[in-house]
Design a protein around this motif. Structure first.
Motif, mmCIF file in Angstrom:
data_model
loop_
_atom_site.group_PDB
_atom_site.id
_atom_site.type_symbol
_atom_site.label_atom_id
_atom_site.label_comp_id
_atom_site.label_asym_id
_atom_site.label_seq_id
_atom_site.Cartn_x
_atom_site.Cartn_y
_atom_site.Cartn_z
ATOM 1 N N SER A 11 27.601 29.959 35.972
ATOM 2 C CA SER A 11 26.930 30.534 37.143
ATOM 3 C C SER A 11 25.708 29.679 37.453
ATOM 4 N N THR A 42 33.977 37.535 41.521
ATOM 5 C CA THR A 42 32.691 37.169 42.142
ATOM 6 C C THR A 42 32.341 37.988 43.395
ATOM 7 N N ILE A 60 38.148 34.823 37.965
ATOM 8 C CA ILE A 60 36.982 34.428 38.753
ATOM 9 C C ILE A 60 36.915 35.200 40.069
ATOM 10 N N VAL A 106 33.632 28.826 32.992
ATOM 11 C CA VAL A 106 32.913 29.411 34.143
ATOM 12 C C VAL A 106 31.406 29.280 33.939
ATOM 13 N N PRO A 139 34.507 36.268 33.338
ATOM 14 C CA PRO A 139 33.061 36.221 33.542
ATOM 15 C C PRO A 139 32.456 37.597 33.783
ATOM 16 N N ARG A 189 34.621 28.567 38.446
ATOM 17 C CA ARG A 189 35.579 28.243 37.375
ATOM 18 C C ARG A 189 35.998 26.794 37.515
ATOM 19 N N ALA A 201 29.298 31.762 40.872
ATOM 20 C CA ALA A 201 29.961 31.449 39.598
ATOM 21 C C ALA A 201 31.195 30.620 39.923
ATOM 22 N N SER A 259 35.257 21.740 41.691
ATOM 23 C CA SER A 259 34.713 22.627 40.652
ATOM 24 C C SER A 259 34.196 21.806 39.475
#
Ligand SMILES: Cc1cc2nc3c(=O)[nH]c(=O)nc-3n(C[C@H](O)[C@H](O)[C@H](O)COP(=O)(O)OP(=O)(O)OC[C@H]3O[C@@H](n4cnc5c(N)ncnc54)[C@H](O)[C@@H]3O)c2cc1C
Length: 215
Positions: free
Chosen positions: A72, A170, A167, A70, A199, A121, A119, A130
């Motif tokens: 950000s 978020t 994730i 992960v 995260p 993943r 953020a 991603s």
């Protein structure tokens, strides 16, 4: 209620029109029932979803490893100007250099008008969006963005249980902060495969220290 009346539903999470007429009617019926059951004198608890605004170019200001797989990103206007405001639950859509479009929840502080934080993943067997964020969006890289748009507005009830997996934290992190700011009776549960995969552990620990027993 006339469920055969023309319906105007907000678009789905991806911004696409909802096409299934049975589901539209079912949703309209449930909206009607919920409205009847929860009618009150205070303003509606769920503000309407906001429209997707124009495409703007932002620049990656910082990139951090937040957990295993992960990262950000903080995104800013190239001229350092302010960004459109947003509320907890909002997301932006990245238009990646390959042409892929992917949506990411805003997980920073809505009071920061100069940075959006997302953020991401890495999905190893995903369609590549991603991985592209991880591998090609570094400090100083420009990326086109639409939004913010909010398809998941915070329902500020007096008593709230927020549950997030991995994730999925978020959009929930800004909601927990908003609940704390409003003095609501809130709890947050964050689950994950391992601590290392989760995260924002440090930020959640800070929240927990400030609000004992709630995280
Ligand atoms: C409103 C919204 C907000 C999002 N916020 C984030 C976020 O903050 N961080 C993040 O890493 N990803 C988020 N996503 C998912 C993200 O848009 C991409 O799908 C993800 O980065 C994977 O892209 P990919 O091309 O690697 O793989 P894809 O092929 O797009 O997806 C890989 C796998 O992820 C699943 N998936 C895709 N979207 C979702 C979703 N919303 N919920 C559960 N599973 C999903 C797919 O079904 C597939 O199994 C969000 C999606 C939406 C619609």
């Amino acid at each position: 209620m006339d469920i055969s009346a023309p319906l105007t539903r907000p678009p789905d999470l991806y911004g696409r029109p909802r096409s299934d007429s049975f589901m539209q009617k079912l949703a309209a019926f449930s909206d009607h029932a919920v409205t009847r059951l929860t009618r009150r004198s205070t303003p509606p608890r769920r503000p309407p979803a906001t429209e997707m605004p124009v495409i703007r170019k932002l620049v990656v200001a910082t990139k951090h490893q937040e957990a295993e797989d992960v990262v950000s990103l903080r995104l800013a206007a190239p001229d350092g100007g302010t960004l459109p405001p947003w509320q907890p639950g909002a997301h932006i859509e990245l238009h990646l250099p390959s042409g892929r479009k992917r949506q990411y929840s805003l997980c920073g502080d809505p009071a920061d008008r100069y940075r959006y934080r997302i953020a991401v993943r890495r999905i190893a067997n995903g369609a590549g969006g991603s991985a592209e964020v991880h591998d090609t969006l570094g400090d100083g890289v420009r990326v086109a963005v639409t939004g913010p748009r909010n398809a998941f507005p915070f329902a500020a009830e007096a008593s709230i249980l927020l549950i997030a997996g991995g994730i999925g934290i978020t959009p929930i992190l800004p909601m927990a902060r908003e609940a704390a700011r409003r003095g609501l009776d809130w709890r947050l549960v964050h689950t994950g495969r391992s601590r290392g995969s989760m995260p924002f552990a440090a930020e959640l620990a800070e929240l927990a220290a400030a609000a004992p027993g709630r995280v």
